[in-house]
Design a protein around this motif. Structure first.
Motif, mmCIF file in Angstrom:
data_model
loop_
_atom_site.group_PDB
_atom_site.id
_atom_site.type_symbol
_atom_site.label_atom_id
_atom_site.label_comp_id
_atom_site.label_asym_id
_atom_site.label_seq_id
_atom_site.Cartn_x
_atom_site.Cartn_y
_atom_site.Cartn_z
ATOM 1 N N ALA A 31 -36.496 1.372 2.561
ATOM 2 C CA ALA A 31 -35.034 1.372 2.461
ATOM 3 C C ALA A 31 -34.541 0.306 1.473
ATOM 4 C CB ALA A 31 -34.420 1.146 3.841
ATOM 5 N N LEU A 35 -32.596 0.888 -2.085
ATOM 6 C CA LEU A 35 -31.263 0.307 -2.319
ATOM 7 C C LEU A 35 -31.280 -0.635 -3.528
ATOM 8 C CD1 LEU A 35 -30.249 -0.237 1.394
ATOM 9 C CD2 LEU A 35 -29.201 1.375 -0.217
ATOM 10 N N ARG A 36 -32.391 -1.337 -3.715
ATOM 11 C CA ARG A 36 -32.468 -2.217 -4.908
ATOM 12 C C ARG A 36 -32.455 -1.395 -6.192
ATOM 13 N NH1 ARG A 36 -35.235 -5.472 -1.342
ATOM 14 N NH2 ARG A 36 -37.250 -4.499 -1.746
ATOM 15 N N ILE A 53 -26.571 -6.659 -0.728
ATOM 16 C CA ILE A 53 -27.962 -7.139 -0.659
ATOM 17 C C ILE A 53 -28.014 -8.646 -0.928
ATOM 18 C CG2 ILE A 53 -30.244 -7.038 -1.765
ATOM 19 C CD1 ILE A 53 -29.777 -4.049 -2.228
ATOM 20 N N HIS A 57 -26.228 -8.837 3.805
ATOM 21 C CA HIS A 57 -25.551 -7.956 4.775
ATOM 22 C C HIS A 57 -26.137 -6.557 4.702
ATOM 23 C CE1 HIS A 57 -22.022 -10.875 4.202
ATOM 24 N NE2 HIS A 57 -22.598 -11.137 5.348
ATOM 25 N N VAL A 59 -26.065 -2.765 3.931
ATOM 26 C CA VAL A 59 -25.327 -1.870 3.031
ATOM 27 C C VAL A 59 -24.626 -0.813 3.907
ATOM 28 C CG1 VAL A 59 -25.814 -0.075 1.292
ATOM 29 C CG2 VAL A 59 -26.922 -2.320 1.133
ATOM 30 N N GLY A 85 -37.778 -0.260 7.032
ATOM 31 C CA GLY A 85 -36.410 -0.756 6.825
ATOM 32 C C GLY A 85 -35.327 0.170 7.328
ATOM 33 N N ARG A 88 -31.942 0.521 11.062
ATOM 34 C CA ARG A 88 -31.767 -0.924 11.186
ATOM 35 C C ARG A 88 -30.723 -1.317 12.218
ATOM 36 N NH1 ARG A 88 -34.283 -3.240 6.122
ATOM 37 N NH2 ARG A 88 -33.721 -5.422 6.079
ATOM 38 N N GLN A 92 -27.414 3.754 12.811
ATOM 39 C CA GLN A 92 -28.430 4.377 11.949
ATOM 40 C C GLN A 92 -29.470 5.110 12.799
ATOM 41 O OE1 GLN A 92 -30.226 1.729 9.063
ATOM 42 N NE2 GLN A 92 -28.257 1.073 8.255
ATOM 43 N N ARG A 132 -36.652 -12.266 -6.015
ATOM 44 C CA ARG A 132 -35.548 -11.637 -5.272
ATOM 45 C C ARG A 132 -34.492 -12.671 -4.923
ATOM 46 N NH1 ARG A 132 -37.558 -7.666 -0.543
ATOM 47 N NH2 ARG A 132 -35.533 -8.370 0.199
HETATM 48 P P1 AMP Z 1 -35.504 -5.453 2.846
HETATM 49 O O1 AMP Z 1 -36.220 -5.243 1.550
HETATM 50 O O2 AMP Z 1 -35.920 -4.488 3.914
HETATM 51 O O3 AMP Z 1 -35.523 -6.889 3.295
HETATM 52 O O4 AMP Z 1 -33.949 -5.121 2.557
HETATM 53 C C1 AMP Z 1 -33.224 -5.854 1.605
HETATM 54 C C2 AMP Z 1 -31.756 -5.614 1.801
HETATM 55 O O5 AMP Z 1 -31.438 -4.229 1.585
HETATM 56 C C3 AMP Z 1 -31.206 -5.915 3.191
HETATM 57 O O6 AMP Z 1 -30.941 -7.294 3.385
HETATM 58 C C4 AMP Z 1 -29.921 -5.085 3.191
HETATM 59 O O7 AMP Z 1 -28.921 -5.676 2.403
HETATM 60 C C5 AMP Z 1 -30.396 -3.824 2.469
HETATM 61 N N1 AMP Z 1 -30.950 -2.825 3.414
HETATM 62 C C6 AMP Z 1 -32.252 -2.486 3.579
HETATM 63 N N2 AMP Z 1 -32.399 -1.524 4.498
HETATM 64 C C7 AMP Z 1 -31.151 -1.246 4.949
HETATM 65 C C8 AMP Z 1 -30.622 -0.346 5.908
HETATM 66 N N3 AMP Z 1 -31.410 0.466 6.628
HETATM 67 N N4 AMP Z 1 -29.278 -0.342 6.090
HETATM 68 C C9 AMP Z 1 -28.460 -1.128 5.390
HETATM 69 N N5 AMP Z 1 -28.878 -2.018 4.467
HETATM 70 C C10 AMP Z 1 -30.210 -2.083 4.244
#
Ligand code: AMP
Length: 186
Positions: A31, A35-36, A53, A57, A59, A85, A88, A92, A132
């Motif tokens: 996830a 998103l990145r 991100i 917070h 997304v 991910g 969360r 969801q 990051r």
């Molecule tokens: P991660 O790589 O899993 O640490 O995710 C990095 C960032 O992406 C998180 O801190 C959130 O901002 C966003 N993110 C990842 N997964 C989700 C999700 N399922 N719902 C909302 N935001 C997410």
């Protein structure tokens, strides 16, 4: 059967997910990674996603659910998924469970458990090699860990109550943890 991987930030979940894919032919849905990619797209949506991100917070619901639905409900690829991910939070989870039912997919969950301070050190180390922004300061990491406790743990508890969760001890070398993960999947 698909796998949903849970674990606090720095638990080594991403590394284990990639190993499962390479070793057992799973398809990864990461996830944060998806998103990145959107955050780097240079679009208005990308800028919005990036601001969430970077602040640590979540997304907005529609953004992440549209991304996951677009990928998961593609019938052309028959490989099982590793979800890293998502889900969360409880909203969801409800949407995810419905999507899985609609797509006729079933899953088990694995929670990788680690000591939080060790996880913090791991993330600060990773920030240096991966660059990051959301990993570079302790405050942002603490915020995301707090979110994990407040929002994601209730999801794990619900799946645990449904008998879907196997716990894996995340302390130890990558290969040691992987042995436990592989046993949990078998
Ligand atoms: P991660 O790589 O899993 O640490 O995710 C990095 C960032 O992406 C998180 O801190 C959130 O901002 C966003 N993110 C990842 N997964 C989700 C999700 N399922 N719902 C909302 N935001 C997410």
């Amino acid at each position: 059967m698909d796998i949903v991987l849970f674990g606090i930030q720095g638990s080594g979940k991403g590394t284990q997910a990639k190993k499962l894919c390479a070793d057992l032919g799973y398809r990864l849905f990461e996830a944060g990674g998806e998103l990145r990619k959107i955050a780097a797209s240079g679009t208005e949506l990308g800028d919005t996603v990036k601001s969430y991100i970077d602040a640590g917070h979540l997304v907005p619901f529609d953004v992440i659910m549209n991304v996951v639905k677009g990928v998961v409900c593609d019938p052309s690829d028959k490989r099982p998924f590793i979800f890293d991910g998502i889900p969360r939070d409880v909203d969801q989870m409800r949407a995810f469970d419905e999507m899985m039912r609609d797509c006729k997919r079933d899953f088990r969950a694995i929670e990788i458990t680690v000591n939080e301070e060790a996880a913090m050190r791991r993330i600060l180390g990773r920030a240096k090699t991966e660059g990051r922004a959301d990993d570079a300061n302790e405050e942002s990491i603490r915020r995301r860990m707090k979110l994990f406790h407040e929002k994601t743990e209730p999801v794990i508890a619900a799946y645990r109550a449904a008998g879907k969760v196997t716990d894996v001890d995340g302390e130890g070398s990558v290969d040691e943890v992987y042995r436990h993960v592989k046993n949990a999947v078998a």
